[in-house]
Design a protein around this motif. Sequence first.
Motif, PDB file in Angstrom:
ATOM      1  N   PHE A 114      52.739 -10.310 -27.611  1.00 56.56           N
ATOM      2  CA  PHE A 114      52.184  -9.674 -28.802  1.00 56.56           C
ATOM      3  C   PHE A 114      50.830 -10.303 -29.108  1.00 56.56           C
ATOM      4  CE2 PHE A 114      56.750  -9.515 -29.004  1.00 56.56           C
ATOM      5  CZ  PHE A 114      57.049  -8.255 -29.509  1.00 56.56           C
ATOM      6  N   SER A 115      50.008  -9.548 -29.829  1.00 61.14           N
ATOM      7  CA  SER A 115      48.719 -10.092 -30.251  1.00 61.14           C
ATOM      8  C   SER A 115      48.643 -10.027 -31.763  1.00 61.14           C
ATOM      9  CB  SER A 115      47.590  -9.262 -29.644  1.00 61.14           C
ATOM     10  OG  SER A 115      46.359  -9.669 -30.179  1.00 61.14           O
ATOM     11  N   SER A 116      48.049 -11.064 -32.362  1.00 65.13           N
ATOM     12  CA  SER A 116      47.828 -11.005 -33.805  1.00 65.13           C
ATOM     13  C   SER A 116      46.324 -11.154 -34.057  1.00 65.13           C
ATOM     14  CB  SER A 116      48.638 -12.097 -34.504  1.00 65.13           C
ATOM     15  OG  SER A 116      48.408 -13.351 -33.896  1.00 65.13           O
ATOM     16  N   GLN A 117      45.565 -10.511 -33.166  1.00 65.75           N
ATOM     17  CA  GLN A 117      44.111 -10.543 -33.238  1.00 65.75           C
ATOM     18  C   GLN A 117      43.652  -9.646 -34.398  1.00 65.75           C
ATOM     19  OE1 GLN A 117      42.203  -7.745 -31.673  1.00 65.75           O
ATOM     20  NE2 GLN A 117      40.481  -8.722 -30.649  1.00 65.75           N
ATOM     21  N   TRP A 118      42.394  -9.743 -34.807  1.00 67.08           N
ATOM     22  CA  TRP A 118      41.821  -8.895 -35.846  1.00 67.08           C
ATOM     23  C   TRP A 118      42.317  -7.466 -35.656  1.00 67.08           C
ATOM     24  CZ3 TRP A 118      39.551 -12.511 -38.517  1.00 67.08           C
ATOM     25  CH2 TRP A 118      38.829 -13.509 -37.873  1.00 67.08           C
ATOM     26  N   ASN A 119      42.469  -6.734 -36.720  1.00 68.66           N
ATOM     27  CA  ASN A 119      42.786  -5.304 -36.663  1.00 68.66           C
ATOM     28  C   ASN A 119      44.240  -4.983 -36.383  1.00 68.66           C
ATOM     29  OD1 ASN A 119      40.443  -3.905 -37.184  1.00 68.66           O
ATOM     30  ND2 ASN A 119      39.636  -4.377 -35.151  1.00 68.66           N
ATOM     31  N   LYS A 120      45.026  -5.978 -35.981  1.00 67.75           N
ATOM     32  CA  LYS A 120      46.432  -5.678 -35.736  1.00 67.75           C
ATOM     33  C   LYS A 120      47.134  -5.616 -37.099  1.00 67.75           C
ATOM     34  CE  LYS A 120      45.967  -6.005 -31.219  1.00 67.75           C
ATOM     35  NZ  LYS A 120      44.519  -6.173 -31.063  1.00 67.75           N
ATOM     36  N   PRO A 121      48.336  -4.986 -37.152  1.00 66.30           N
ATOM     37  CA  PRO A 121      48.991  -4.847 -38.464  1.00 66.30           C
ATOM     38  C   PRO A 121      49.219  -6.198 -39.132  1.00 66.30           C
ATOM     39  CG  PRO A 121      50.114  -3.517 -36.838  1.00 66.30           C
ATOM     40  CD  PRO A 121      49.082  -4.336 -36.093  1.00 66.30           C
TER      41      PRO A 121
ATOM     42  N   SER B 216      47.631 -10.224 -38.811  1.00 66.53           N
ATOM     43  CA  SER B 216      46.576 -10.910 -38.078  1.00 66.53           C
ATOM     44  C   SER B 216      46.529 -12.408 -38.355  1.00 66.53           C
ATOM     45  CB  SER B 216      45.228 -10.279 -38.445  1.00 66.53           C
ATOM     46  OG  SER B 216      44.191 -11.052 -37.904  1.00 66.53           O
ATOM     47  N   THR B 217      46.206 -13.157 -37.308  1.00 65.04           N
ATOM     48  CA  THR B 217      45.954 -14.593 -37.458  1.00 65.04           C
ATOM     49  C   THR B 217      44.516 -14.878 -36.988  1.00 65.04           C
ATOM     50  OG1 THR B 217      46.828 -14.998 -35.245  1.00 65.04           O
ATOM     51  CG2 THR B 217      48.379 -15.210 -37.055  1.00 65.04           C
ATOM     52  N   GLY B 218      43.627 -13.895 -37.141  1.00 70.96           N
ATOM     53  CA  GLY B 218      42.258 -14.000 -36.631  1.00 70.96           C
ATOM     54  C   GLY B 218      42.283 -13.614 -35.169  1.00 70.96           C
TER      55      GLY B 218
ATOM     56  N   TRP C 124      38.369 -16.405 -43.354  1.00 78.91           N
ATOM     57  CA  TRP C 124      37.917 -16.348 -44.748  1.00 78.91           C
ATOM     58  C   TRP C 124      36.876 -15.225 -44.912  1.00 78.91           C
ATOM     59  CZ3 TRP C 124      33.254 -16.649 -47.196  1.00 78.91           C
ATOM     60  CH2 TRP C 124      33.304 -16.779 -48.581  1.00 78.91           C
ATOM     61  N   ALA C 125      35.900 -15.191 -44.000  1.00 83.60           N
ATOM     62  CA  ALA C 125      34.817 -14.200 -44.101  1.00 83.60           C
ATOM     63  C   ALA C 125      35.386 -12.788 -43.985  1.00 83.60           C
ATOM     64  CB  ALA C 125      33.784 -14.445 -43.010  1.00 83.60           C
ATOM     65  N   ARG C 126      36.349 -12.626 -43.096  1.00 84.10           N
ATOM     66  CA  ARG C 126      36.930 -11.294 -42.910  1.00 84.10           C
ATOM     67  C   ARG C 126      37.697 -10.865 -44.162  1.00 84.10           C
ATOM     68  NH1 ARG C 126      41.445  -8.431 -40.966  1.00 84.10           N
ATOM     69  NH2 ARG C 126      40.807  -6.707 -39.630  1.00 84.10           N
TER      70      ARG C 126
ATOM     71  N   LYS D   1      34.219  -5.799 -46.227  1.00 87.01           N
ATOM     72  CA  LYS D   1      34.628  -4.686 -47.081  1.00 87.01           C
ATOM     73  C   LYS D   1      33.463  -3.710 -47.163  1.00 87.01           C
ATOM     74  CE  LYS D   1      38.185  -6.765 -49.814  1.00 87.01           C
ATOM     75  NZ  LYS D   1      38.048  -8.138 -50.265  1.00 87.01           N
ATOM     76  N   GLY D   2      33.782  -2.431 -47.326  1.00 85.77           N
ATOM     77  CA  GLY D   2      32.789  -1.394 -47.596  1.00 85.77           C
ATOM     78  C   GLY D   2      31.567  -1.499 -46.733  1.00 85.77           C
ATOM     79  N   VAL D   3      30.407  -1.598 -47.367  1.00 92.40           N
ATOM     80  CA  VAL D   3      29.145  -1.534 -46.638  1.00 92.40           C
ATOM     81  C   VAL D   3      28.947  -2.677 -45.647  1.00 92.40           C
ATOM     82  CG1 VAL D   3      27.711  -0.133 -48.160  1.00 92.40           C
ATOM     83  CG2 VAL D   3      28.026  -2.560 -48.658  1.00 92.40           C
ATOM     84  N   THR D   4      29.632  -3.790 -45.839  1.00 95.68           N
ATOM     85  CA  THR D   4      29.400  -4.926 -44.953  1.00 95.68           C
ATOM     86  C   THR D   4      30.165  -4.798 -43.628  1.00 95.68           C
ATOM     87  OG1 THR D   4      31.168  -6.151 -46.010  1.00 95.68           O
ATOM     88  CG2 THR D   4      28.948  -6.585 -46.803  1.00 95.68           C
ATOM     89  N   TYR D   5      31.091  -3.844 -43.524  1.00 97.37           N
ATOM     90  CA  TYR D   5      31.959  -3.736 -42.350  1.00 97.37           C
ATOM     91  C   TYR D   5      31.173  -3.628 -41.044  1.00 97.37           C
ATOM     92  CZ  TYR D   5      35.185  -1.665 -39.000  1.00 97.37           C
ATOM     93  OH  TYR D   5      35.903  -1.393 -37.871  1.00 97.37           O
ATOM     94  N   TRP D   6      30.231  -2.672 -40.969  1.00105.68           N
ATOM     95  CA  TRP D   6      29.539  -2.437 -39.700  1.00105.68           C
ATOM     96  C   TRP D   6      28.601  -3.593 -39.358  1.00105.68           C
ATOM     97  CZ3 TRP D   6      31.493   1.459 -42.582  1.00105.68           C
ATOM     98  CH2 TRP D   6      32.270   2.400 -41.904  1.00105.68           C
ATOM     99  N   THR D   7      27.948  -4.106 -40.380  1.00102.65           N
ATOM    100  CA  THR D   7      27.039  -5.237 -40.156  1.00102.65           C
ATOM    101  C   THR D   7      27.840  -6.426 -39.623  1.00102.65           C
ATOM    102  OG1 THR D   7      26.073  -4.498 -42.207  1.00102.65           O
ATOM    103  CG2 THR D   7      25.182  -6.527 -41.303  1.00102.65           C
ATOM    104  N   PHE D   8      28.977  -6.698 -40.264  1.00 99.47           N
ATOM    105  CA  PHE D   8      29.820  -7.819 -39.877  1.00 99.47           C
ATOM    106  C   PHE D   8      30.334  -7.635 -38.452  1.00 99.47           C
ATOM    107  CE2 PHE D   8      33.762 -10.185 -39.588  1.00 99.47           C
ATOM    108  CZ  PHE D   8      33.492 -11.364 -40.264  1.00 99.47           C
TER     109      PHE D   8
END
Length: 381
Positions: free
Chosen positions: A148-155, A157-159, A198-200, A205-212
């Motif tokens: 299993f993966s608990s990478q970003w975006n998974k239901p 996450s542990t980073g 922490w940053a995630r 959120k919102g407008v910062t998503y694509w930049t991040f």
Amino acid sequence: MNIELTYQSSIAEYLHIDAEQVSLYWKGRVALYTMLKAMGVGPGAEVVLPAFTCVVVPNAILYLGAIPVYVDINPDTLCCDVEQIEQALSPKTKVILIQNMLGLSVEVSEIIALAKAHGIYTIEDCTHGFGGKHQGVFNGLRSDASFFSSQWNKPFSTGIGGMLVVNNRDLLESVNLVHSNLIKPSAKDQWILFVLIWARTYLLKGVTYWTFLRMYRWLSKKGLVVGSSSASELEGIHMPKDYVKGMSKVQCRAGIKALGTLDQVILQRKKAGISVHDWLTNQGKTTVPSEHLAQHAFLKYPMLVRNREFFMQQAEKERIPLGDWFISPLHPVLDSLEPWGLEVSDFPNAVYTSKHIVNLPLDLPVHRLINFLELYKNEII
Ligand SMILES: Cc1ncc(COP(=O)(O)O)c(C=O)c1O
């Protein structure tokens, strides 16, 4: 109890299995590598896998000197059919990898029965499917082992992060041996991951998503942050330094917290997934086959579009964070797949799907998603 054991036990409790069946890793791919090694996969052995996966999957096989044998997917399920897998077997086949795609499992029991009949091990790639079920059983509990993966975006996450579940207890001793030799994450690794989590949580959120997202992908490719994949993993088949790393305390803490809300997250994704499915069905568009829906814990909802670049641009304008996963049979490699031994002309379904797929996010208000789909429905295949 130390934090690793607490996390290991929490996962076991969630899946109703014993804690000794669970082990923890820096990433899901390291769990796969560990399992293959513990199964005795080495030079000359063949591992059967889908020709529609993440490049780190064949990497784990190739790092052991073994040979990936690819199988095309069924374009309706994005998974491999048992008949196709059967044709790929040879006396050298040691393992069949059964991939759960964006949460969807298909023909798992049939593939396991085929493997058993030939004395071949099975590993489920459940990197997308923690917490979902297939025919009433949690994903990953039927095969010899699953990762299993608990990478970003998974239901949950542990980073970044990975877990291995061993169902065939005869393999536990050799898994524990490989696991005991993992490298410990450095203090720097842990600190960077802590800042990213922490940053995630607070900035993504919102407008910062694509930049991040763009910044993170760029930095991780350059090796400047702990990323999903380093440049060397995407450019060739040589194992990066410090690849075989164990899980850190930072990840365990994040995992314990995330497990607490997992049921709620899965429920929301299932509801959103079904609304999207119903809307697409009413429009006469390609959908995940309805018979698989009931217990499927959607990671994302896969959809095909005519012109992906245009569709992604429109989604960004409308602030819909669409996923662009599996843009290549060995995602995300767009150059030649020769180093991985994949000849694209042999896998037309994987090639077609990777040209047209987008993944719909299911963690935003579903009416926003459907309003967007309404606007661009002529683009949907
Ligand atoms: C199908 C598949 N298998 C394996 C992996 C590897 O997981 P990880 O990034 O945790 O190593 C991924 C990545 O998400 C994936 O999509």
